[in-house]
Design a protein around this motif. Structure first.
Motif, PDB file in Angstrom:
ATOM      1  N   SER A 159       2.876   7.541  12.717  1.00 59.82           N
ATOM      2  CA  SER A 159       2.933   8.747  13.537  1.00 59.82           C
ATOM      3  C   SER A 159       2.375   9.972  12.833  1.00 59.82           C
ATOM      4  N   ASP A 160       2.377   9.970  11.501  1.00 56.86           N
ATOM      5  CA  ASP A 160       1.937  11.143  10.741  1.00 56.86           C
ATOM      6  C   ASP A 160       0.672  10.883   9.927  1.00 56.86           C
ATOM      7  N   GLY A 161      -0.004   9.794  10.214  1.00 57.47           N
ATOM      8  CA  GLY A 161      -1.233   9.474   9.501  1.00 57.47           C
ATOM      9  C   GLY A 161      -1.052   8.269   8.597  1.00 57.47           C
ATOM     10  N   LEU A 162      -2.103   7.472   8.473  1.00 60.75           N
ATOM     11  CA  LEU A 162      -2.041   6.233   7.714  1.00 60.75           C
ATOM     12  C   LEU A 162      -1.646   6.471   6.258  1.00 60.75           C
ATOM     13  N   VAL A 163      -2.262   7.447   5.615  1.00 63.09           N
ATOM     14  CA  VAL A 163      -1.981   7.688   4.193  1.00 63.09           C
ATOM     15  C   VAL A 163      -0.531   8.117   3.999  1.00 63.09           C
ATOM     16  N   ARG A 164      -0.069   9.068   4.788  1.00 60.38           N
ATOM     17  CA  ARG A 164       1.302   9.550   4.617  1.00 60.38           C
ATOM     18  C   ARG A 164       2.311   8.435   4.907  1.00 60.38           C
ATOM     19  N   ASP A 165       2.060   7.675   5.966  1.00 58.25           N
ATOM     20  CA  ASP A 165       3.035   6.647   6.329  1.00 58.25           C
ATOM     21  C   ASP A 165       2.973   5.446   5.388  1.00 58.25           C
ATOM     22  N   ALA A 166       1.792   5.094   4.904  1.00 61.08           N
ATOM     23  CA  ALA A 166       1.716   4.054   3.868  1.00 61.08           C
ATOM     24  C   ALA A 166       2.453   4.515   2.610  1.00 61.08           C
ATOM     25  N   GLY A 167       2.373   5.811   2.329  1.00 61.69           N
ATOM     26  CA  GLY A 167       3.103   6.365   1.192  1.00 61.69           C
ATOM     27  C   GLY A 167       4.601   6.248   1.351  1.00 61.69           C
ATOM     28  N   ARG A 168       5.076   6.289   2.583  1.00 58.67           N
ATOM     29  CA  ARG A 168       6.513   6.145   2.823  1.00 58.67           C
ATOM     30  C   ARG A 168       6.977   4.724   2.532  1.00 58.67           C
ATOM     31  N   ILE A 169       6.151   3.739   2.918  1.00 59.67           N
ATOM     32  CA  ILE A 169       6.488   2.361   2.549  1.00 59.67           C
ATOM     33  C   ILE A 169       6.456   2.204   1.031  1.00 59.67           C
TER      34      ILE A 169
END
Length: 338
Positions: free
Chosen positions: A239-249
């Motif tokens: 929801s907030d962009g691939l890079v940011r959300d991959a960073g959350r994982i």
């Protein structure tokens, strides 16, 4: 009687609700609207719950620089889509929505009816067949605010969290990347939206399709439970962009995520002509744009990826997100940054 198009200020709350509820269909609940709270069955014994808000001039504009005017249908659809996607990302299926509307008195009743139609249409078209709007709240304020809470059922499955990715896992995506970001660029641009409609060129049609992806996203709702059944170790809604959300994982799992430049390029290539016309970079849309509400998941090495998932990278020891070993050039969306 008003001589103008009726607004919510011309009706009382009961009359406005009478315009809304018939458009939402019969509630799929033990007890629907009419009491202080709804009652929803939980045969799994667990309830998955999430909440999301759309705020005028923060999450959408009623009137965009391109001349596009956001319809109530757009806002209703997007409200449903983003909430249903959060449940999907846990490997669950949605069972109910409760919706709170804050409306200026000048809001036309037809716009609110259109919003109810958008909610109902998204639930049906996106495939959330076990879900319905079971209640909510109405209030008056200075801007349009739509908040929905959604419940879901795991149907006996274990939830898929962000924290389960392990070194060696394959990172995969279901759904599209960058299209909603491209649509936002179209809506915010000096392109005249009405002219795009009147000139049916292929290039203009692409811009219209991107705008639709921003206003009415289509999360792949069937894929979450399928990923859970296939053994996904971690998953979230982009929801907030691939890079940011991959960073959350990566942060939740204590690992590093490396994205494959060739895979990213395959997502960017169909967007490049539109990006060039708008003075943007398609890869930036893919890396940093959110709101397509696809799924980013990790699977153990050697797992046959479920239908609809495409390999996007790998999980390693370490921390953070890289693209081909390099730091990404965009970070994604943050409500409170900048």
């Amino acid at each position: 009687m008003p001589t103008h198009a009726p607004t919510v200020a011309d009706l009382n709350e009961k009359a406005l609700l009478a315009r809304i509820f018939p458009r939402l269909g019969a509630p799929k609940a033990l007890l629907g609207p009419g009491d202080d709270a709804a009652i929803v069955a939980a045969p799994d014994g667990r309830t998955v719950i999430s909440i999301d808000t759309l705020v005028q001039d923060a999450d959408f504009r009623l009137s965009w620089p391109s001349g596009y005017r956001t319809s109530g249908f757009d806002v209703g659809w997007k409200c449903a889509a983003q909430n249903l996607s959060d449940i999907n990302a846990m490997g669950a299926v949605a069972t109910s929505l409760v919706v709170s509307l804050t409306l200026p008195g000048s809001t036309e009743v037809a716009w609110v009816e259109d919003l109810a139609d958008g909610l109902a249409a998204a639930i049906h078209v996106l495939g959330a067949s076990g879900c319905s709007v079971v209640g909510g709240d109405l209030g008056r304020g200075r801007e349009v605010v739509v908040t929905a809470a959604v419940t879901g059922s795991l149907e006996g499955r274990a939830p898929v969290l962000r924290s389960g990715a392990r070194p060696g896992d394959v990172v995969a995506v279901a759904g599209v990347l960058g299209r909603a970001a491209g649509g936002l660029a179209v809506l915010e641009s000096s392109e005249d939206y009405a002219s795009l409609h009147s000139d049916p060129s292929t290039e203009n049609q692409v811009l219209l399709e991107l705008a639709a992806a921003q206003c009415r996203p289509r999360p792949p709702l069937a894929r979450g439970p399928e990923a859970a059944a296939a053994g996904a170790t971690a998953m979230l809604d982009i929801s907030d962009g691939l890079v940011r959300d991959a960073g959350r994982i990566a942060a939740a799992s204590g690992v590093a995520v490396e994205l494959d430049p060739a895979a990213l390029a395959r997502h960017a290539e169909p967007l490049q002509a539109a990006a060039s016309r708008l003075g943007a970079d398609a890869l930036d849309w893919v890396l940093g744009g959110g709101e397509d509400h696809g799924l980013l998941a990790a699977f153990p090495a050697g797992t046959a990826l479920p239908e609809g998932f495409e390999r996007l990278g790998t999980v390693h020891d370490g921390a953070g997100v890289t693209v081909g070993g390099e730091a990404p050039r965009v970070a994604g969306w943050d409500h409170f940054a900048g």
